[in-house]
Each structure stands twice: as C-alpha cells, then as structure tokens.
Design an enzyme around this catalytic site. Structure first.
Site, PDB file in Angstrom:
ATOM      1  CG  HIS A 125      -0.320   0.036   2.537  1.00 37.62           C
ATOM      2  ND1 HIS A 125       0.031   1.213   3.166  1.00 37.62           N
ATOM      3  CD2 HIS A 125       0.042  -0.950   3.397  1.00 37.62           C
ATOM      4  CE1 HIS A 125       0.567   0.953   4.353  1.00 37.62           C
ATOM      5  NE2 HIS A 125       0.601  -0.351   4.512  1.00 37.62           N
ATOM      6  CG  ASP A 127      -2.644   4.001   2.850  1.00 38.71           C
ATOM      7  OD1 ASP A 127      -2.121   2.944   2.433  1.00 38.71           O
ATOM      8  OD2 ASP A 127      -3.485   4.010   3.780  1.00 38.71           O
ATOM      9  CG  ASP A 157       3.392   0.469   7.549  1.00 41.59           C
ATOM     10  OD1 ASP A 157       2.862  -0.253   6.679  1.00 41.59           O
ATOM     11  OD2 ASP A 157       2.763   0.891   8.541  1.00 41.59           O
ATOM     12  CD  GLU A 191      -2.644  -1.564   5.902  1.00 41.58           C
ATOM     13  OE1 GLU A 191      -2.597  -2.524   6.691  1.00 41.58           O
ATOM     14  OE2 GLU A 191      -2.141  -0.444   6.205  1.00 41.58           O
ATOM     15  CD  GLU A 192      -0.882   2.512   7.611  1.00 44.32           C
ATOM     16  OE1 GLU A 192      -1.474   2.114   8.634  1.00 44.32           O
ATOM     17  OE2 GLU A 192       0.296   2.223   7.355  1.00 44.32           O
ATOM     18  CG  ASP A 217      -0.224  -7.321   2.227  1.00 39.85           C
ATOM     19  OD1 ASP A 217       0.558  -6.463   1.778  1.00 39.85           O
ATOM     20  OD2 ASP A 217      -1.289  -7.031   2.787  1.00 39.85           O
ATOM     21  CG  HIS A 461       1.983   3.204  12.348  1.00 36.25           C
ATOM     22  ND1 HIS A 461       0.693   2.784  12.587  1.00 36.25           N
ATOM     23  CD2 HIS A 461       2.235   2.868  11.067  1.00 36.25           C
ATOM     24  CE1 HIS A 461       0.205   2.217  11.487  1.00 36.25           C
ATOM     25  NE2 HIS A 461       1.130   2.252  10.560  1.00 36.25           N
TER      26      HIS A 461
END
Length: 486
Positions: A125, A127, A157, A191-192, A217, A461
C-alpha cells in the site's frame, strides 16, 4: 505388609526419574529436519542496484500520501502525483504490464505469464499514517538518504515494499523473463484506515473468475532476540491475522455538581470495569499456528528450552502462562488482548460526568470470535450499569497452511535471500489488506522481506522511520527469487 506411604516413597523417585528421562530423550531428538536447514540455491545469483532503488524510494516518500477519511484536494493531489510518477520510475514494467486504476485511485497490475490459472498476487500500500516533524532526525517527508538509510514516513510501511516489488519486476522484464503463471500487483491507497481498496480488488478478481494460487503481503520480517532460547535471525511469516475489533464501554448517570458527588459515580464504575478487565485478562493458550511456531523454533533453541518445547503437549498450560508474562509481544502471541485506548468524561473539573466512555481495541486470537470475547468481558465486568458495545467486530483471518507448495515457495525465497534465518509461521498481531484475499485464496502469507531490529520496528507509525539501503536491496532480491519460483 508395606504401608502405602512407604510404597509411595519407593515408587515416586523412580517415576520422577523415568519422567525426567523421557523429557530429556524427547528433547535430544527434538532437532530440525536437516532438509529444512539446507539453503536452496534459489536459481541464478541475484544482483541488484540498491542505491538506485533508494533514490526512487526517496521520490515516493516525498509524496505526502497520508490516509484520512475525507482527504482535502491537496492530499488527493499527492496521491495522483504518486500514480503519475510510477510509469516514469519503472518504464519497462509499465510497458509490459497491464495497469488498471481502480476507482480512480488504486492500482491493479497484470503481468501475463504462460498460464492464467492460479496467479500470484503481490501486495503493498502506498498510503501512510500522519507524521509531525517534531522528533525526526530528518523531516518525515524529505526522503533523505543519509547514513546508509532512506528516511521518511512509509520507508518501511510500505512504500519500501512497493519499490522492492516494482524493482524486481522491472529488472526481470529487462532480463527477458516471463513468469510461468500470471502475476498481479495489488497496490492500495487506504490500508491505514481499513478502507475499501483491497476489498474492491478482491471483488474485481472474483467477478473475473480469478482465484489466486498465492498471495504475499506485508507482515513478519527477519528479526532477532524475540524467541526465548533461539540465537540468530528468524524469518517470521504470517499465516493468519488476529481479528481487530473496537469495543466501547459506556456508563450513564445523572451528572451534576462535583461538590456533592454520589457514591459509585459514572467515572468510578467505568474505572472499576477497566480495572477488572486488567486484572482478569483473557486466558492464554496456543492456537495451531503458534504451536507450529513453537515446534519450528523450539527445535533450534538451546537444550534447556528444547526440554520445554519438545514436551509441549504435556507442558502447554505452563508455557502459555509463561508466554503471557514474558513480554507484551509473547502475551499477544498467546491470547486475545484488550487495550483501553480512549477515555471521555466530564468537560470540566467541577462537573460530574453524565456519561463516561472508554474505547478498547481488541485483538482477537485465532480460535476465538469478537462476540465470544464481548460475552466474556461482560462477565468479568459484572456490572449491569456498564454497557459494552461492539463498534467494529473483526474476527481472525483463516489460517493458511504451511504444509503445501505455496508456503514452501515463500520459505525457499526467504532462505535463498537470508540463508542464516530460520523460517517459521506465526500469527500476525496487526491487520493488513491481505485478510480480504482469504475470500478467494487459501494461501495468503504476510512477510516484509527486511532484517529489522527492534529499534527499526518501533519507528513504524512513529518518529524516524527509516530503511537501510542494504535492506532495500535484500527485499528486491527476495521478490526476484519469489517471482522466478511461481
């Protein structure tokens, strides 16, 4: 005639010695299969240009593709800019692959192989979560390349994974490679925030009669120091995901002035409910994928630990309790977890709350359900004044087997890239888009092909997310080996 107590004194030591002998013998035999330890050749040697890939990752990190529920026009422009940039960065891939922009914002590529049946789906992903500049060595959207690393939000990520996949495809196409089976690339933008990008891709493939033979994934990585008694690197491959649920605890009352507080007010009852949940956590146990992990890694542990893991059937209740106390990570591997994350009460210090609320994020263990966890929480709270509401119910994903060819293909690509790593299944603690693909494919695996230290994992994150250029190169190598094998 001998007395029973005297007989017990005679027999008990013999029984204990016999039990100890059995435990030790099983531990001595509890060794890895030599065939599993052999690192496959993985086909031809793989050479990649990690520095050039780092430059392209840097450009993608500069796109502020931050996931929010209702993005402003400027944010949407950043997403469109990233979509427009990819053909410039990977011209060979965009000439050879069919590219479809789904819903005007997500990407689905098809790389035609010799056969269309049972294609492979590689996921990522683009995003990212928000990032404030405070605390960063290099600004979060700078894409700075410094100290041998690419810095910025999404480096791990998962813009880094997206780059690894496209670099592998680009390099293979330039070398004249054609896959044996079709390969799909599923890249989503939400996704987030658990959006509808991946579910839309699944529905689209379903409507076209496409049932993948393998899905890979983000997920586990190559790590060290996370399993008791095991030295050296471990490659953990997610074969399932815990369910992700959100619960809310609500207590209502009369409110009023804080000068004359009642007994057992709303805030007190909410706090008591939270304390009861903390004091009586869900029962620890090992679901089947975790038992597989204990078997795989237990065979590589030091002899003292092998005594425990070789006799898991006998010692499981004891080991499950040990895992529950060892660390937050091992606790999460051995039980459902309940984390109270939000609290709301009175808007002022001198006002009694008419309503007190707490939000709890619940990660449901494989073998349990959100409804079952809620029922147990109500029993533990034992207070009819506390309403427990399920805001979002997410059950665990199906478990993908480790005993068939798709898993062996992934494991072989890992061992070819990281020969020293022990490959093991595990239950992924976080959530990913891949769970949606379980509806159309029984072979869904979650692996991020980097060596990640604890410090690097903790930047996901958080501040100072960055990826070593060397790790980026190893990730590209993994995908080249994987694509060659499918």
């Amino acid at each position: 005639m001998p007395q029973p107590a005297f007989l017990l004194v005679l027999v008990l030591p013999a029984l204990l010695i016999a039990l100890a002998a059995v435990l030790l013998l099983r531990a001595a035999r509890f060794r890895p299969d030599p065939a599993v330890l052999e690192s496959p050749s993985g086909g031809e040697p793989v050479s990649v240009d990690a520095d050039a890939a780092a430059g392209r990752l840097s450009l993608l990190i500069r796109k502020r593709t931050v996931s929010v529920r209702e993005p402003e026009a400027a944010v949407r422009a950043e997403f469109r800019s990233l979509l427009d940039l990819l053909p410039e960065l990977y011209p060979a891939a965009h000439m050879a692959l069919e590219r479809e922009i789904v819903n005007g914002r997500t990407l689905l590529y098809r790389w035609r192989g010799e056969e269309a049946e049972a294609p492979t789906v590689l996921m990522s992903h683009f995003d990212v979560v928000p990032a404030e500049e405070e605390g960063w060595i290099h600004p979060p959207f700078s894409g700075a390349i410094a100290d041998g690393r690419v810095w910025g939000r999404g480096a791990i990520d998962t813009k880094g994974t997206l780059v690894c996949i496209l670099e592998a495809v680009e390099q293979l196409i330039q070398a004249g490679f054609q896959p044996r089976r079709d390969v799909y690339l599923s890249f989503c933008d939400d996704e987030e925030i658990a959006g509808d990008g991946a579910p839309t891709h699944v529905r689209l493939l379903q409507e076209r009669g496409i049932r993948p033979g393998l899905v890979v994934d983000e997920g586990g990585a190559v790590v060290e120091g996370i399993f008791p008694g095991v030295r050296g690197p471990i490659a953990v491959v997610g074969v399932a995901e815990k369910g992700v649920s959100d619960f809310e605890l609500i207590v209502r009352g009369a409110g009023g002035h804080a000068s004359a507080p009642p007994r057992l007010g709303t805030a007190y009852r909410l706090a008591r409910a939270i304390r009861r949940l903390e004091r009586r956590p869900p029962k620890p146990f090992f679901p089947p994928p975790t038992r597989d992990m204990l078997d795989t890694l237990g065979r590589r542990s030091s002899f003292g630990y092998r005594i425990l893991f070789a006799n898991l059937g006998l010692l499981e209740p004891l080991l499950a309790r040990l895992f529950h106390r060892l660390s937050p990570e091992t606790r999460a591997l051995s039980s459902t977890t309940i984390a109270v994350t939000t609290l709301q009460g009175s808007p002022a210090a001198n006002v009694l709350p008419a309503e007190a609320r707490a939000g709890a994020n619940v990660r449901v263990a494989v073998g349990e359900t959100a409804e079952g966890v809620a029922a147990r929480m109500r029993r533990v709270i034992a207070d009819d004044a506390v309403e427990l509401r399920i805001v979002r119910a997410g059950d665990p994903s199906p478990v993908s087997t480790t005993r068939e060819e798709p898993y062996r293909i992934v494991a072989a690509a890992i061992r070819g890239t990281y020969p020293e790593a022990a490959v093991t299944p595990y239950v992924m603690l976080g959530g990913s888009d891949s769970r949606h693909f379980a509806a159309i494919c029984p072979y869904v695996y979650r692996f991020t092909p980097y060596e990640l230290s604890r410090e690097e994992r903790e930047t996901i994150h958080a501040a100072n997310e960055s990826l070593p250029v060397r790790s980026l190169g190893k990730g590209i190598e993994f995908y080249i080996r994987l694509i060659r094998s499918v």
